[in-house]
Design an enzyme around this catalytic site. Structure first.
Site, PDB file in Angstrom:
ATOM      1  N   LYS A  10       0.854  -1.196   0.000  1.00 41.28           N
ATOM      2  CA  LYS A  10       0.000   0.000   0.000  1.00 41.28           C
ATOM      3  C   LYS A  10       0.883   1.236   0.000  1.00 41.28           C
ATOM      4  O   LYS A  10       2.058   1.189   0.417  1.00 41.28           O
ATOM      5  CB  LYS A  10      -0.929   0.032   1.210  1.00 41.28           C
ATOM      6  N   ASP A 136      -2.500  -1.681  10.140  1.00 35.31           N
ATOM      7  CA  ASP A 136      -2.635  -1.655   8.680  1.00 35.31           C
ATOM      8  C   ASP A 136      -3.286  -2.919   8.094  1.00 35.31           C
ATOM      9  O   ASP A 136      -3.587  -2.961   6.905  1.00 35.31           O
ATOM     10  CB  ASP A 136      -1.246  -1.510   8.024  1.00 35.31           C
TER      11      ASP A 136
HETATM   12  C1  LIG Z   1       2.444   4.266   9.504  1.00 39.98           C
HETATM   13  C2  LIG Z   1       1.346   3.362   8.991  1.00 39.98           C
HETATM   14  O1  LIG Z   1       1.909   2.233   8.332  1.00 39.98           O
HETATM   15  C3  LIG Z   1       0.517   4.124   7.957  1.00 39.98           C
HETATM   16  O2  LIG Z   1      -0.293   3.299   7.181  1.00 39.98           O
HETATM   17  C4  LIG Z   1       0.449   2.869  10.119  1.00 39.98           C
HETATM   18  O3  LIG Z   1      -0.116   3.940  10.838  1.00 39.98           O
HETATM   19  C5  LIG Z   1       1.162   1.928  11.074  1.00 39.98           C
HETATM   20  O4  LIG Z   1       0.613   0.686  10.923  1.00 39.98           O
HETATM   21  P1  LIG Z   1       1.278  -0.658  11.517  1.00 39.98           P
HETATM   22  O5  LIG Z   1       2.711  -0.745  11.135  1.00 39.98           O
HETATM   23  O6  LIG Z   1       0.354  -1.771  11.169  1.00 39.98           O
HETATM   24  O7  LIG Z   1       1.218  -0.333  13.054  1.00 39.98           O
HETATM   25  P2  LIG Z   1       1.096  -1.274  14.326  1.00 39.98           P
HETATM   26  O8  LIG Z   1       1.908  -2.518  14.118  1.00 39.98           O
HETATM   27  O9  LIG Z   1      -0.339  -1.419  14.726  1.00 39.98           O
HETATM   28  O10 LIG Z   1       1.807  -0.352  15.406  1.00 39.98           O
HETATM   29  C6  LIG Z   1       3.188  -0.157  15.469  1.00 39.98           C
HETATM   30  C7  LIG Z   1       3.435   0.964  16.461  1.00 39.98           C
HETATM   31  O11 LIG Z   1       3.138   2.234  15.836  1.00 39.98           O
HETATM   32  C8  LIG Z   1       2.474   3.104  16.726  1.00 39.98           C
HETATM   33  N1  LIG Z   1       1.164   3.485  16.161  1.00 39.98           N
HETATM   34  C9  LIG Z   1       0.606   2.789  15.128  1.00 39.98           C
HETATM   35  C10 LIG Z   1      -0.608   3.150  14.597  1.00 39.98           C
HETATM   36  C11 LIG Z   1      -1.258   4.276  15.161  1.00 39.98           C
HETATM   37  N2  LIG Z   1      -2.437   4.674  14.678  1.00 39.98           N
HETATM   38  N3  LIG Z   1      -0.693   4.955  16.177  1.00 39.98           N
HETATM   39  C12 LIG Z   1       0.517   4.578  16.684  1.00 39.98           C
HETATM   40  O12 LIG Z   1       1.018   5.231  17.617  1.00 39.98           O
HETATM   41  C13 LIG Z   1       2.356   2.379  18.047  1.00 39.98           C
HETATM   42  O13 LIG Z   1       3.442   2.766  18.839  1.00 39.98           O
HETATM   43  C14 LIG Z   1       2.536   0.919  17.684  1.00 39.98           C
HETATM   44  O14 LIG Z   1       3.116   0.189  18.719  1.00 39.98           O
HETATM   45  N1  LIG Z   2       5.716 -11.131   6.722  1.00 36.41           N
HETATM   46  C1  LIG Z   2       6.599 -10.186   7.051  1.00 36.41           C
HETATM   47  N2  LIG Z   2       7.257  -9.498   6.098  1.00 36.41           N
HETATM   48  C2  LIG Z   2       8.132  -8.535   6.435  1.00 36.41           C
HETATM   49  N3  LIG Z   2       8.456  -8.202   7.693  1.00 36.41           N
HETATM   50  C3  LIG Z   2       7.831  -8.829   8.688  1.00 36.41           C
HETATM   51  C4  LIG Z   2       6.877  -9.850   8.404  1.00 36.41           C
HETATM   52  N4  LIG Z   2       6.407 -10.284   9.581  1.00 36.41           N
HETATM   53  C5  LIG Z   2       7.026  -9.583  10.542  1.00 36.41           C
HETATM   54  N5  LIG Z   2       7.898  -8.719  10.029  1.00 36.41           N
HETATM   55  C6  LIG Z   2       8.731  -7.774  10.830  1.00 36.41           C
HETATM   56  O1  LIG Z   2       8.090  -6.504  10.756  1.00 36.41           O
HETATM   57  C7  LIG Z   2       9.038  -5.461  10.565  1.00 36.41           C
HETATM   58  C8  LIG Z   2       8.393  -4.358   9.689  1.00 36.41           C
HETATM   59  O2  LIG Z   2       8.241  -4.875   8.388  1.00 36.41           O
HETATM   60  P1  LIG Z   2       7.156  -4.394   7.308  1.00 36.41           P
HETATM   61  O3  LIG Z   2       7.756  -4.702   5.987  1.00 36.41           O
HETATM   62  O4  LIG Z   2       5.838  -4.982   7.608  1.00 36.41           O
HETATM   63  O5  LIG Z   2       7.157  -2.838   7.615  1.00 36.41           O
HETATM   64  P2  LIG Z   2       6.386  -1.624   6.981  1.00 36.41           P
HETATM   65  O6  LIG Z   2       6.218  -1.830   5.509  1.00 36.41           O
HETATM   66  O7  LIG Z   2       7.103  -0.382   7.391  1.00 36.41           O
HETATM   67  O8  LIG Z   2       4.978  -1.683   7.693  1.00 36.41           O
HETATM   68  P3  LIG Z   2       3.881  -0.504   7.833  1.00 36.41           P
HETATM   69  O9  LIG Z   2       3.879   0.263   6.546  1.00 36.41           O
HETATM   70  O10 LIG Z   2       2.605  -1.312   8.068  1.00 36.41           O
HETATM   71  O11 LIG Z   2       4.293   0.284   9.043  1.00 36.41           O
HETATM   72  C9  LIG Z   2      10.244  -6.121   9.916  1.00 36.41           C
HETATM   73  O12 LIG Z   2      11.427  -5.548  10.361  1.00 36.41           O
HETATM   74  C10 LIG Z   2      10.151  -7.596  10.323  1.00 36.41           C
HETATM   75  O13 LIG Z   2      11.009  -7.895  11.388  1.00 36.41           O
END
Ligand SMILES: C[C@](O)(CO)[C@H](O)COP(=O)(O)OP(=O)(O)OC[C@H]1O[C@@H](n2ccc(N)nc2=O)[C@H](O)[C@@H]1O
Ligand SMILES: Nc1ncnc2c1ncn2[C@@H]1O[C@H](COP(=O)(O)OP(=O)(O)OP(=O)(O)O)[C@@H](O)[C@H]1O
EC number: 2.7.1.148
Length: 289
Positions: A10, A136
């Site tokens: 996304k 997400d």
């Molecule tokens: C940055 C984005 O990826 C934008 O789409 C999202 O807001 C984050 O989504 P995500 O990675 O699925 O987040 P989560 O795994 O639920 O949360 C990771 C950490 O980000 C912070 N978090 C996340 C979502 C939110 N609305 N507020 C937060 O403060 C929290 O500290 C949480 O512990």
């Molecule tokens: N299936 C997976 N693919 C990638 N990373 C994963 C997975 N499951 C757990 N992780 C862990 O999650 C962390 C974040 O990876 P991810 O690629 O999901 O981040 P992101 O794209 O920044 O996510 P978001 O945009 O939702 O915040 C990685 O450092 C990894 O250790």
């Protein structure tokens, strides 16, 4: 029995934070859309009653830390499934990039196992379960274009955003989402105009979409990693119609209408970025069949 499921990345066309909540999460308003850059997930029923993760990417955990594992575990426990599954993840989406790679893998496992384990859950039920894994995941269960509110798990479908090229450029760094939210200074935010963005999408107004992109997390990540801001400047200079960081970064994306300009920007960025992709938006929601 075997099933192949696609797990698309996304981008956030806009990302606003309204306030910090009592539970520590932030109340957000985000416009998200799925793009044609996808991990490939293979689900295979196995004899042994266990969840096995197979991935050849050293940044992807192969145990219960993997969001795909957590998705399978949740379904298995909740619906008392006594069958095993081997989940093979072919990682195409850069890891820790702001593209929801892990969340999309989890969502694909929810959709796939619903079919493979014959659970009969609706897409709304799957999205609700997804919210327990990460903010997400609900959006990734649906795909398409949507307004996400709450902590990101409340999803309202929008029409497909006007079609264009998306150029993605990721520097060789990973960003911790939790760290970026923690460092956000709420009193210093310039809020993007989410309503205007929704209107532009509803009107198929490409110029409008370009002018209303905005992400309040950009400044936090830029201050931690100035190279992300440099990539944004480069992409603008090469002539993208709009440029923004996705999620908490570090991936920067550009919107581009013309094929020839897309090619020029793509070639220009490849010289100094770790990973560069040129893809289309997917536009449509996933279908459960
Ligand atoms: C940055 C984005 O990826 C934008 O789409 C999202 O807001 C984050 O989504 P995500 O990675 O699925 O987040 P989560 O795994 O639920 O949360 C990771 C950490 O980000 C912070 N978090 C996340 C979502 C939110 N609305 N507020 C937060 O403060 C929290 O500290 C949480 O512990
Ligand atoms: N299936 C997976 N693919 C990638 N990373 C994963 C997975 N499951 C757990 N992780 C862990 O999650 C962390 C974040 O990876 P991810 O690629 O999901 O981040 P992101 O794209 O920044 O996510 P978001 O945009 O939702 O915040 C990685 O450092 C990894 O250790």
């Amino acid at each position: 029995m075997k099933l192949l499921v696609k797990a698309p990345a996304k981008i956030n066309l806009s990302l606003d934070v309204l306030h910090k909540r009592e539970d520590g999460f932030h109340e957000v308003e985000m416009i998200m859309t799925t793009i044609d850059l996808a991990d490939r997930i293979e689900l295979q029923l196995i004899e042994k009653d266990e969840i096995k993760i197979i991935s050849h990417n050293r940044f992807v955990p192969d145990d219960q830390r993997n969001l795909a594992y957590q998705a399978a575990y949740l379904l298995k426990e909740r619906f008392k499934v006594n069958k095993g599954v081997a989940i093979t993840i072919e990682k195409i989406i850069p890891v820790a990039a702001g593209l929801a790679g892990g969340s999309s893998d989890a969502a694909a496992v929810l959709r796939g196992l619903n079919q493979l384990w014959d659970l009969g859950l609706t897409i709304d039920e799957l999205a609700e379960i997804g919210a327990e894994i990460g903010s997400d995941v609900s959006f990734c269960v649906y795909g398409g274009t949507a307004l996400a509110t709450g902590r990101g798990e409340i999803i309202e479908e929008l029409p497909a955003a006007p079609t264009c090229w998306i150029i993605l450029a990721k520097p060789f760094i990973g960003v911790s989402t939790a760290d970026v939210y923690r460092r956000l200074q709420l009193n210093r935010i310039t809020h993007p105009n989410t309503r205007a963005m929704i209107e532009a999408i509803e009107n198929g107004d490409y110029e409008g979409v370009c002018s209303y992109v905005g992400n309040v997390l950009e400044d936090v990540t830029f201050s931690l990693h100035p190279e992300v801001a440099q990539i944004k400047d480069q992409m603008k200079r090469f002539g993208a119609d709009a440029v923004l960081m996705s999620g908490s970064g570090p991936t920067v994306f550009g919107l581009v209408h013309h094929d020839s300009r897309m090619q020029r920007i793509y070639n220009g960025l490849r010289g100094f970025c770790d990973q560069v992709f040129a893809v289309r938006m997917l536009g449509e929601r996933h279908k459960l069949d």
